[in-house]
Design a protein around this motif. Structure first.
Motif, PDB file in Angstrom:
ATOM      1  N   THR A 172       0.936  -1.199   0.175  1.00  0.00           N
ATOM      2  CA  THR A 172       0.071   0.004  -0.126  1.00  0.00           C
ATOM      3  C   THR A 172       0.845   1.346   0.047  1.00  0.00           C
ATOM      4  OG1 THR A 172      -0.096  -0.188   2.444  1.00  0.00           O
ATOM      5  CG2 THR A 172      -2.006  -1.158   1.150  1.00  0.00           C
ATOM      6  N   SER A 202       1.302   5.633   0.624  1.00  0.00           N
ATOM      7  CA  SER A 202       0.572   6.711   1.331  1.00  0.00           C
ATOM      8  C   SER A 202       1.266   7.938   1.031  1.00  0.00           C
ATOM      9  CB  SER A 202       0.583   6.397   2.729  1.00  0.00           C
ATOM     10  OG  SER A 202       0.081   7.740   3.512  1.00  0.00           O
ATOM     11  N   ASP A 216       0.852   8.194   7.902  1.00  0.00           N
ATOM     12  CA  ASP A 216      -0.278   7.277   7.459  1.00  0.00           C
ATOM     13  C   ASP A 216      -0.153   5.883   6.903  1.00  0.00           C
ATOM     14  OD1 ASP A 216      -1.980   9.499   8.203  1.00  0.00           O
ATOM     15  OD2 ASP A 216      -2.151  10.202   6.148  1.00  0.00           O
ATOM     16  N   VAL A 217       1.312   5.784   6.928  1.00  0.00           N
ATOM     17  CA  VAL A 217       1.749   4.268   6.412  1.00  0.00           C
ATOM     18  C   VAL A 217       1.151   3.044   7.290  1.00  0.00           C
ATOM     19  CG1 VAL A 217       3.769   2.863   5.639  1.00  0.00           C
ATOM     20  CG2 VAL A 217       3.499   5.366   5.053  1.00  0.00           C
ATOM     21  N   TYR A 218       0.838   2.045   6.805  1.00  0.00           N
ATOM     22  CA  TYR A 218       0.391   0.897   7.582  1.00  0.00           C
ATOM     23  C   TYR A 218       1.769   0.481   8.262  1.00  0.00           C
ATOM     24  CZ  TYR A 218      -0.962  -3.779   8.336  1.00  0.00           C
ATOM     25  OH  TYR A 218      -1.569  -4.863   9.157  1.00  0.00           O
TER      26      TYR A 218
END
Length: 141
Positions: free
Chosen positions: A33, A35, A40-42
């Motif tokens: 994913t 960002s 906000d990074v997983y």
């Protein structure tokens, strides 16, 4: 320990490993994913297990049975991996997007370990059930 307590022990182990498999699958699903900013990074998640003694009553008195419990689900604190992609719609003012720092090979190894632990608990349940059934058949003959 009563033979029926085996079902509780193996069942709690299976539940714990199922949660572990779910965490690994979530980590792998979010490994790529992207960002627009680092905050906000997983972040990968990993369950932490503990052994909990539960009092079990049987014919001989009280015995303690150790069950598996999830103490917490820890979130990794790793730095995001920056990628220079100025044309990406999520790129920041400097042209960077960020992805999680998740080691897919380590996650796959963790998945295999959790899967085998789950299978071992299934085998314990199956063997216990078979022993109980054979014991009942002895009484019939």
């Amino acid at each position: 320990m009563s033979v029926f307590n085996v079902f509780d022990v193996a069942g709690s182990g299976m539940s714990a490993q199922m949660l572990r498999l779910n965490a690994v699958s979530s980590n792998l699903a979010n490994a790529e994913t992207i960002s627009g900013n680092e905050a906000d990074v997983y972040q990968a998640r990993h369950p932490v297990f503990e052994s909990v003694l539960q009092e079990a009553k049987n014919m001989n008195g009280n015995n303690d049975v150790a069950l598996v419990k999830v103490r917490e689900i820890m979130q990794e604190d790793t730095t995001a991996v920056p990628h220079f992609r100025p044309n990406h719609p999520l790129a920041n003012d400097d042209g960077f997007v960020y992805s999680p720092n998740i080691d897919a090979v380590a996650e796959m190894a963790d998945m295999i370990s959790a899967s085998r632990s789950y299978q071992n608990n299934v085998e314990v349940l199956s063997t216990t059930k078979e022993l109980i059934l054979r014991t009942l058949q002895l009484g019939q003959g």
